[in-house]
Design an enzyme around this catalytic site. Structure first.
Site, PDB file in Angstrom:
ATOM      1  CB  THR A  63      -0.879   0.132   1.289  1.00 26.00           C
ATOM      2  OG1 THR A  63      -0.081   0.309   2.294  1.00 26.00           O
ATOM      3  CG2 THR A  63      -1.722  -1.318   1.399  1.00 26.00           C
ATOM      4  N   GLY A  79       0.783   3.557   2.339  1.00 25.23           N
ATOM      5  CA  GLY A  79       1.220   3.601   3.660  1.00 25.23           C
ATOM      6  C   GLY A  79       2.325   2.771   4.168  1.00 25.23           C
ATOM      7  CB  CYS A  80       2.754  -0.120   5.309  1.00 28.52           C
ATOM      8  SG  CYS A  80       3.610  -1.417   6.155  1.00 28.52           S
ATOM      9  N   GLY A  81       5.658  -0.133   3.022  1.00 28.31           N
ATOM     10  CA  GLY A  81       5.947  -1.017   2.212  1.00 28.31           C
ATOM     11  C   GLY A  81       6.233  -2.237   2.458  1.00 28.31           C
ATOM     12  CG  LEU A  82       8.368  -3.206   5.929  1.00 29.94           C
ATOM     13  CD1 LEU A  82       8.880  -3.131   7.359  1.00 29.94           C
ATOM     14  CD2 LEU A  82       9.431  -3.937   4.935  1.00 29.94           C
TER      15      LEU A  82
END
Length: 281
Positions: free
Chosen positions: A121, A123-126
């Protein structure tokens, strides 16, 4: 010419229709008779398949998509080199984009062995990482690079604002930029996701054959650990962040010989990596 240079976009996938800014009407809260319109940032769902196998779906700004796919493929360790990327074909389906990427058999076999299914997403690459080893991967230590001249960071925030074309019209976008060895901004890529913006920049630098050991990369967003991973995998020697880094990002930058510099709003640039010789934590 290597096959990796023959990146092709299907005729039906021209970007302008997807990236044209669009005005949206609004009324003032408490005073509904006062109306106006504003241009808002665009975002699209991008589905990436490698050799016909679905790999990732994420929200991106629909500009410089080929740069993003190239950078994402490199920094996510799907491929080791741009030479492993044979072809990129894009197809727009409404607000979504399908990307069919042809990669070498060696890279495809390695990707299947990893069995990673990412659901990224903005918002969060992990998101979607299934193992701690993938969140904290083993990375090669970079050869030490020279720090940029302090003068090359003078007025950098203002110069960045001047080249952020999309953000100037709509806001809500991060940027990643490349400043060459003479201090000139050469490349700027923007996206709703800070990870996406850096992937786009890395993809552009690789596709345009820039020497990433010269000059420095800049991120306008919070400098998260994954941005350190991406910079190291891309072989970037210097990374400048407009936001303060976390302790872990500094530790990883020092461990991997990535020069990490924070450019505060109202004080001189701060070099966190390499550590000052008298203050090694």
């Amino acid at each position: 010419m290597p096959r990796s240079a023959e990146i092709v976009t299907s005729p039906e996938t021209s970007e302008p229709a997807a990236t044209q800014p669009e005005g949206y009407a609004y009324a003032q809260l408490g005073n509904p008779d006062v109306t106006d319109s504003a241009i808002l940032a665009q975002e699209s769902a991008l589905a990436i398949s490698y050799n016909g196998i679905s790999h990732a779906v994420m929200m991106v700004s629909p500009s410089a998509v080929e740069d993003f796919i190239t950078g994402f493929s490199l920094t996510s360790a799907v491929v080791d080199s741009i030479d492993d990327i044979y072809d990129i074909r894009l197809r727009h389906v409404g607000a979504a984009i399908n990307a069919d990427v042809e990669i070498s058999s060696r890279a495809f076999w390695a990707m299947k062995q990893q069995r990673r299914q990412l659901a990224g997403t903005s918002g969060c690459g992990l998101c979607g990482v299934e193992a701690l080893e993938q969140a904290l991967p083993q990375l090669n230590v970079l050869a030490k690079a020279e720090l940029p001249a302090a003068a090359h960071l003078d007025g950098l925030r203002e110069r960045i604002n001047a080249v952020q074309d999309l953000a100037r019209r709509s806001g809500a976008l991060h940027a990643a930029l490349y400043v060459d060895g003479s201090g000139e901004i050469r490349t700027c890529r923007e996206d709703i996701g800070r990870h996406n913006a850096l992937d786009k920049l890395i993809g552009a630098l690789v596709r345009e054959s820039h020497d990433v050991r010269q000059g420095f990369a800049v991120v306008t967003s919070r400098c998260s650990l994954e941005l350190i991973h991406k910079a190291v995998r891309a072989g970037i020697g210097n990374l400048v962040s407009l936001s303060a880094p976390t302790a872990l990002t500094v530790q990883w930058a020092r461990r991997h010989n990535l020069n990490l510099i924070h450019l505060p709003h109202h004080s001189a640039p701060r070099v966190y990596s390499p550590a000052p010789s008298a203050r090694e934590e």
